[in-house]
Write a protein that holds these residues in place. Sequence first.
Motif, PDB file in Angstrom:
ATOM      1  N   UNK A 175       0.826  -1.207   0.000  1.00 25.03           N
ATOM      2  CA  UNK A 175       0.000   0.000   0.000  1.00 25.03           C
ATOM      3  C   UNK A 175       0.861   1.258   0.000  1.00 25.03           C
ATOM      4  N   UNK A 176       1.974   1.242   0.722  1.00 22.50           N
ATOM      5  CA  UNK A 176       2.840   2.417   0.754  1.00 22.50           C
ATOM      6  C   UNK A 176       3.552   2.643  -0.573  1.00 22.50           C
ATOM      7  N   UNK A 177       3.882   1.572  -1.271  1.00 19.25           N
ATOM      8  CA  UNK A 177       4.510   1.727  -2.584  1.00 19.25           C
ATOM      9  C   UNK A 177       3.587   2.450  -3.559  1.00 19.25           C
ATOM     10  N   UNK A 178       2.278   2.305  -3.382  1.00 23.04           N
ATOM     11  CA  UNK A 178       1.318   2.961  -4.271  1.00 23.04           C
ATOM     12  C   UNK A 178       1.347   4.482  -4.122  1.00 23.04           C
ATOM     13  N   UNK A 179       1.906   4.961  -3.006  1.00 19.52           N
ATOM     14  CA  UNK A 179       1.907   6.404  -2.737  1.00 19.52           C
ATOM     15  C   UNK A 179       3.145   7.082  -3.317  1.00 19.52           C
ATOM     16  N   UNK A 180       4.129   6.305  -3.761  1.00 18.27           N
ATOM     17  CA  UNK A 180       5.334   6.882  -4.359  1.00 18.27           C
ATOM     18  C   UNK A 180       4.930   7.751  -5.554  1.00 18.27           C
ATOM     19  N   UNK A 181       5.471   8.960  -5.590  1.00 19.11           N
ATOM     20  CA  UNK A 181       5.143   9.913  -6.639  1.00 19.11           C
ATOM     21  C   UNK A 181       4.000  10.843  -6.297  1.00 19.11           C
ATOM     22  N   UNK A 182       3.336  10.595  -5.160  1.00 17.51           N
ATOM     23  CA  UNK A 182       2.198  11.424  -4.773  1.00 17.51           C
ATOM     24  C   UNK A 182       2.654  12.633  -3.969  1.00 17.51           C
ATOM     25  N   UNK A 183       2.004  13.753  -4.206  1.00 17.05           N
ATOM     26  CA  UNK A 183       2.257  14.980  -3.433  1.00 17.05           C
ATOM     27  C   UNK A 183       1.515  14.880  -2.095  1.00 17.05           C
ATOM     28  N   UNK A 184       2.223  15.160  -1.001  1.00 17.89           N
ATOM     29  CA  UNK A 184       1.612  15.056   0.322  1.00 17.89           C
ATOM     30  C   UNK A 184       1.874  16.326   1.122  1.00 17.89           C
ATOM     31  N   UNK A 185       0.896  16.674   1.948  1.00 18.71           N
ATOM     32  CA  UNK A 185       1.046  17.783   2.889  1.00 18.71           C
ATOM     33  C   UNK A 185       1.405  17.211   4.253  1.00 18.71           C
ATOM     34  N   UNK A 186       2.453  17.738   4.869  1.00 19.04           N
ATOM     35  CA  UNK A 186       2.946  17.215   6.143  1.00 19.04           C
ATOM     36  C   UNK A 186       2.883  18.275   7.229  1.00 19.04           C
ATOM     37  N   UNK A 187       2.404  17.872   8.396  1.00 14.10           N
ATOM     38  CA  UNK A 187       2.563  18.679   9.602  1.00 14.10           C
ATOM     39  C   UNK A 187       3.844  18.193  10.260  1.00 14.10           C
ATOM     40  N   UNK A 188       4.854  19.041  10.285  1.00 17.40           N
ATOM     41  CA  UNK A 188       6.174  18.630  10.752  1.00 17.40           C
ATOM     42  C   UNK A 188       6.108  18.270  12.238  1.00 17.40           C
TER      43      UNK A 188
END
Length: 504
Positions: A385-398
Amino acid sequence: MEPRPRTLEGEMSARTYQIRTFGCQMNVHDSERLAGQLEDAGYVPGDGEATPDLIVFNTCAVRENADNKLYGTLGHLRPQKTAKPDMQIAVGGCLAQKDRGEIVKRAPWVDVVFGTHNIGSLPTLLERARHNAEAEVEILESLETFPSTLPAKRDSAYAGWVSISVGCNNTCTFCIVPALRGKERDRRPGEILAEVEALVAEGVLEVTLLGQNVNSYGVEFGDRFAFGKLLRACGSVDGLERVRFTSPHPAAFTEDVIDAMAETPNVCHQLHMPLQSGSDRVLREMKRSYRSARYLKILDRVRESMPDAAITTDIIVGFPGETEEDFQATLDVVAQARFSSAFTFQYSIRPGTPAAEMDGQLPKEVVQERYERLVKLQNDISWEENKKIVGRRVELLVASGEGRKDTETQRLSGRARDGRLVHFTPTGPLVDRSVRPGDVVETVVTYGAPHHLVADGDLLSHRRTKAGDNSEAGLRPKTNGVTLGLPGFGAPAVTPEPVSGCAL
C-alpha cells in the motif's frame, strides 16, 4: 509542610517532577492533566539529569506484563528513595485502580496511590503524605471530576488531545478497562468546542478527539448522531487544520459519521477501527457486537466516500479457544481489508476479566507462531500500500521526535493528512529560513517502506506557523479546564516515554 531549601538569591526552590506514562492515548492525555496540576501547585519539570523530587507513574493494566514492569521499576527506584528520602513516588492510572493498597504492600517506599477517577487529588495527596509521613492511598469508585475541568500542560505546540468522553459501556470479555474507568460519561459539545478553540487560539493546528468509543458519544444525553455533529462543528473552528479521532467501535459506526468525515474539509481521511478478530465465533466469545461482514462493509463505505482513506486497526491473536480455522478467518479479513497498518497483540490473561476464566487458553508457542504469520501478512500489505503512494504529493505537519534516524540522515519527519509517517529532506529554494516542528510543508513521496514513507526531493512549499514559532521557542500550551479562558504558555514538560498501543 516542610520548607524548601533556599537558593543563593534567597528564593524558595521549586520541587521538580517527572511523569512516566504507559499505555494508550487516554493515559498520555491524563498525564497532561497531571502535569498541569503539578505546575499549578508550584512544581517544575525535572531536567532529566538530577533525581527529581517527585516521580509519577501513570500506569496501564491492559497487558499481562504490566504488573511485573511496574513493580520491577519501583524496585529499581528503592536505592534512589533511600539516598533521597524526601523524594516522593506516586502511582496512578488503571493498574493503581486495580491493585489499590497492594502497591504499598509490595513497594512500601511508594508515597501516593491514586486511581483513574481521582487524578485531580494528586497534589493534595502528595502534601498529605509529606505531612503525615506515611503512604496515602485513595481510590474512588466513580469519577470525582471530569478530567477536562483540570488544568493540562500540553506536550505539543502543534497537536492536542481533546477528551470527549471517559469510560466505556461495552463488556468485551478480554478487556478490564470498563471495570477501571467506569461507565461512559460524555462532555457537552460546547465544552469540547471551547477547549478546541482555546488550543487553536495558541497556534495548535491539529486536535485528536479521544474516547474509549468515540462514536458512541452522545449516549449519555440521548443523541446517537452527536459524534457526526461534533465532527462537523469542528469544521467551523477557524484555524483548525486537522481533526482526528480514536477509537470508534464498529457496532456503533453510523453512516452520518462517514458523511461527516467526507464532507468536513479539516477532518482527516484516517480511520483507526479495532477489528480484534476476523472470526465471527471468536467475536461472539469476545462479546464484540458486530461480525466480520459488518466490519468490512463499513470499510467499503468509507473507501467509497474517501478513496484516499488510510485505515488502521487492532487485532488480538490467541484468544481462548481460537482454532486454526478461526485464525485463518482473521488472516482472510486482513487480506481483504488492506489495512495501512495494524497494532497486533498476543492475548494475555487479565485477572478480573471473563476471558481469564475461559477454557482453551492457548500455549505460548501456538500464539507466537500465529502472531508471526499475522505480522508478516500485514507488513507485506502495508509495504504494498505504501509503494502505491510513491510519486504522490503530500502535505505534512512537521513533527518532533518521530524519526529516530533523522539526525544521521539529515531528514525531518511529519505526518501526512492520512496519518502516515513521512521522513523528508528539508531542502530547496522554497524553504523559508528553517523548517520547525509545527510548520506545514508539501513534498513528493520517493520511497515506500512497510512502516513509513520517504520524500527526498526539494520541498514544494513551506509555511511557517505560530505552532512552529512556539516549538522553536520551547513553549507549550497550558489549558485551564472547561472554565477555560485562553491557554497560557510555559517551559516544555518532560517528554513522556514512548507509547505503543495499550501496554505498560
